[in-house]
Scaffold this motif. Structure first.
Motif, short mmCIF file in Angstrom:
data_model
loop_
_atom_site.label_atom_id
_atom_site.label_comp_id
_atom_site.label_asym_id
_atom_site.label_seq_id
_atom_site.Cartn_x
_atom_site.Cartn_y
_atom_site.Cartn_z
N UNK A 19 38.65 38.06 30.25
CA UNK A 19 37.10 39.24 30.27
C UNK A 19 37.42 40.80 29.93
N UNK A 20 37.70 40.91 28.66
CA UNK A 20 37.23 42.56 28.15
C UNK A 20 36.22 42.50 27.92
N UNK B 190 47.53 40.44 35.47
CA UNK B 190 45.88 41.31 34.84
C UNK B 190 46.51 41.57 33.69
N UNK B 191 46.77 41.64 33.07
CA UNK B 191 46.71 41.58 30.82
C UNK B 191 46.16 40.13 30.61
N UNK B 192 46.64 38.89 31.56
CA UNK B 192 46.17 38.08 30.75
C UNK B 192 44.42 37.78 31.12
N UNK C 52 38.20 33.10 38.70
CA UNK C 52 39.19 33.43 38.18
C UNK C 52 40.65 34.13 38.54
N UNK C 53 40.04 35.50 39.07
CA UNK C 53 40.99 36.47 39.74
C UNK C 53 41.51 36.02 41.23
N UNK C 54 40.70 34.81 41.64
CA UNK C 54 41.81 35.00 42.65
C UNK C 54 42.16 34.07 42.88
#
Length: 591
Positions: free
Chosen positions: A417-418, A410-412, A317-319
């Protein structure tokens, strides 16, 4: 009783004849011995009596031949006409392997070398195991052969096999991995069945191998064949034209991958391949990515420190959220004092980190960052609602390619993934400070100096068994073990083995001599024994830090100096009261 020395540079694998003439009448007392040459490590000397019984040369010949072919032999239980033959290999598959990897120049030479192994009772046909039939010479056919595992040359090699790891239902072949060098594993060990997607979307089963036309160059093409025993490839993928290797985005079970080719290549634009299992797909991805000219976003994230806190789902997801940005040489990426919003990965190029010098208004180069590194991590570690400010300025020292995570993305990500917020804070903020405080010669730094030093530290992630540096390499970095474990080893050339000097783990540090004496050769090799995360400090960065912070090297290294006094037990220093040692250290100057 005299010694004979072989001083010729023999070409490994070639057939030679050794002729010895004994006495004055050479025509009647000539002794000949044919052998396939091995790779001599130095001039070889033998007693003439040893050469006469043809033992030593034969043993060296067989050892070399076995080490060449073992990485490519596919040993498994095989069934023929309803009968199971355990732990055997197929003759024509071995012959094809030897020819394709240039262990033999032709099929005839490959067969002849296999017959040498057969004559020495190292391999044998499965139906002749009980000596019920007269043994036939080795043939290039679909015939089953086995190793005689009780043979002295095979027994010690079999002992190193990790059978539980290799003989699994998902992996049918048994590999003699202990004797393949990293180069052999990269070239000869990289082979297996894959499905190749055709233009019409049909999947065609092919056997893939990485082959070299020059043994000094790592795999210059990937060939695929109709069968394991075939010598003529159906097609070739040029390794020097591979642009990127990624997991195929439409893969349902994460077992398909795409090989994208460079735009100026003469062949296809891409190849889509499917492996039997997700595990095998991962192995092919890991083996082929070193050939690629560019890294994918997920490769960049996977090679960074974030891999220690992200799950596989988080990594993907991050990528996907990262945006590509190109910065020209000389352009500023961010300025000190600006509000920090974006997080950056340096994918390609080099950036400079600039900071003000104490009591001066000018900014000087503090350190440089090279791939794969990231900056702007304060956006993850800010503990209040106010946006953090940049603590340094960053400029492209050459043309750079960045991967940027915007504030919105980043916020999303953090909302989805809190649970990763706490681990990220520890990794990027409190964990670093804790590790720096555990380094003896750094624990006396002021809080302000800690923050500056953190900017110059570089994260370095290592996989299990990955080498950090080799014995003899010039030393330029000091290392702090953030997490994981490494072994420090030296090579014993006399006994041809590795000696483990010690292991280092979490909070340990090594290489501080490189901060004072750069380019001094490393005295040992350091290897990760498990996934490991290091913090590295370059000697140039350390010098800049001392200048910017207004510190003296002798002051920073004072504790190291005191420990040196204690270590050598010189009477003069031993007689000085311990509480006075820091005063004495203050009077010393490091040169």
């Amino acid at each position: 009783g005299e010694e004979a020395t072989i001083r010729e540079h023999l070409r490994p694998g070639s057939l030679y004849t050794l002729k010895m003439c004994l006495g004055s009448d050479s025509s009647k007392n000539e002794v000949e011995q044919k052998f396939y040459s091995f790779a001599p490590r130095e001039n070889l000397s033998f007693k003439v009596s040893v050469l006469l019984i043809k033992a030593k040369l034969k043993e060296l010949e067989l050892e070399y031949l076995l080490d060449e072919i073992l990485p490519g032999i596919r040993i498994q239980d095989r069934v023929y006409l309803g009968k199971t033959y355990p732990r055997c290999f197929v003759a024509n598959e071995l012959v094809a392997y030897m020819v394709l990897h240039r262990i033999a120049e032709s099929t005839d030479e490959a067969v002849e070398k296999c017959r040498v192994l057969q004559d020495c009772n190292i391999i044998e046909h499965v139906v002749h195991m009980n000596n019920q039939f007269k043994m036939k010479p080795f043939e290039n056919k679909y015939l089953f052969y086995r190793f005689r595992e009780s043979h002295k040359l095979i027994e010690k090699k079999i002992a190193h096999l990790d059978v539980d790891d290799l003989m699994t239902p998902r992996r049918t072949s048994l590999r003699y991995k202990a004797f393949a060098t990293s180069k052999l594993l990269s070239i000869r060990g990289l082979e297996g069945w894959l499905e190749k997607r055709s233009k019409l979307g049909m999947w065609q089963k092919r056997f893939f191998r990485v082959l070299t036309q020059n043994e000094s160059k790592l795999g210059n093409h990937i060939a695929y064949f109709d069968s394991i025993a075939s010598l003529t490839p159906k097609g070739i993928i040029p390794a020097d034209e591979i642009d990127m290797v990624t997991l195929y985005e439409k893969s349902k079970h994460n077992r398909s991958f795409r090989i994208a080719m460079t735009e100026d290549g003469a062949g296809k634009q891409s190849y889509i391949l499917r492996a039997p299992t997700q595990e095998i797909c991962s192995k092919w991805l890991g083996a082929l990515k070193p050939f690629a000219k560019r890294l994918s976003p997920i490769d960049v994230v996977s090679r960074s420190a974030l891999v220690f806190v992200f799950t596989n789902d988080m990594l993907r997801t991050f990528a996907r959220l990262l945006k590509r940005q190109v910065i020209k040489k000389g352009e500023w990426i961010c300025k000190r004092g600006e509000v920090a919003q974006d997080f950056f990965f340096l994918k390609d190029g080099k950036i400079g980190v600039y900071m003000p010098v104490r009591r001066k208004t000018t900014h000087v180069l503090f350190c440089t960052q090279i791939p794969i590194s990231f900056f702007g991590e304060s956006v993850f570690t800010s503990t209040n609602n106010r946006r953090p400010l940049r603590r340094a300025s960053c400029k492209a020292e050459e043309d750079c390619e960045l991967l940027v995570l915007t504030a919105k993305d980043r916020e999303a990500f953090m909302k989805q993934y809190s649970e990763v917020k706490g681990p990220l804070y520890v990794l990027l903020h409190s964990g670093i400070e804790k590790r720096i405080e555990q380094v003896p010669f750094l624990r006396s730094l002021r809080t302000n100096d800690f923050a500056k030093l953190k900017l110059g530290l570089h994260y370095q992630a290592l996989h299990e068994n990955e080498v950090l540096f080799y014995e003899g390499d010039p030393g330029k970095e000091f290392y702090i073990v953030y997490a994981g474990e490494l072994k420090i080893v030296q090579y014993d050339a006399k006994n041809d083995k590795e000696i483990v000097l010690r292991t280092v783990g979490r909070a340990d540090c090594f290489g501080e001599i490189s901060l004072m004496l750069p380019d001094v050769p490393r005295t040992a090799t350091v290897i990760a024994t498990e996934p490991t995360l290091l913090l590295s400090l370059h000697e140039e960065t350390f010098k800049s830090f001392l200048d910017i912070a207004g510190l003296d090297l002798s002051v920073v290294m004072r504790e190291r100096i005191v420990n040196t006094f204690k270590h050598y037990h010189i009477p003069f220093f031993d007689a000085i009261p311990e509480e006075s040692s820091p005063r004495l250290a203050h009077s010393c100057k490091l040169e």
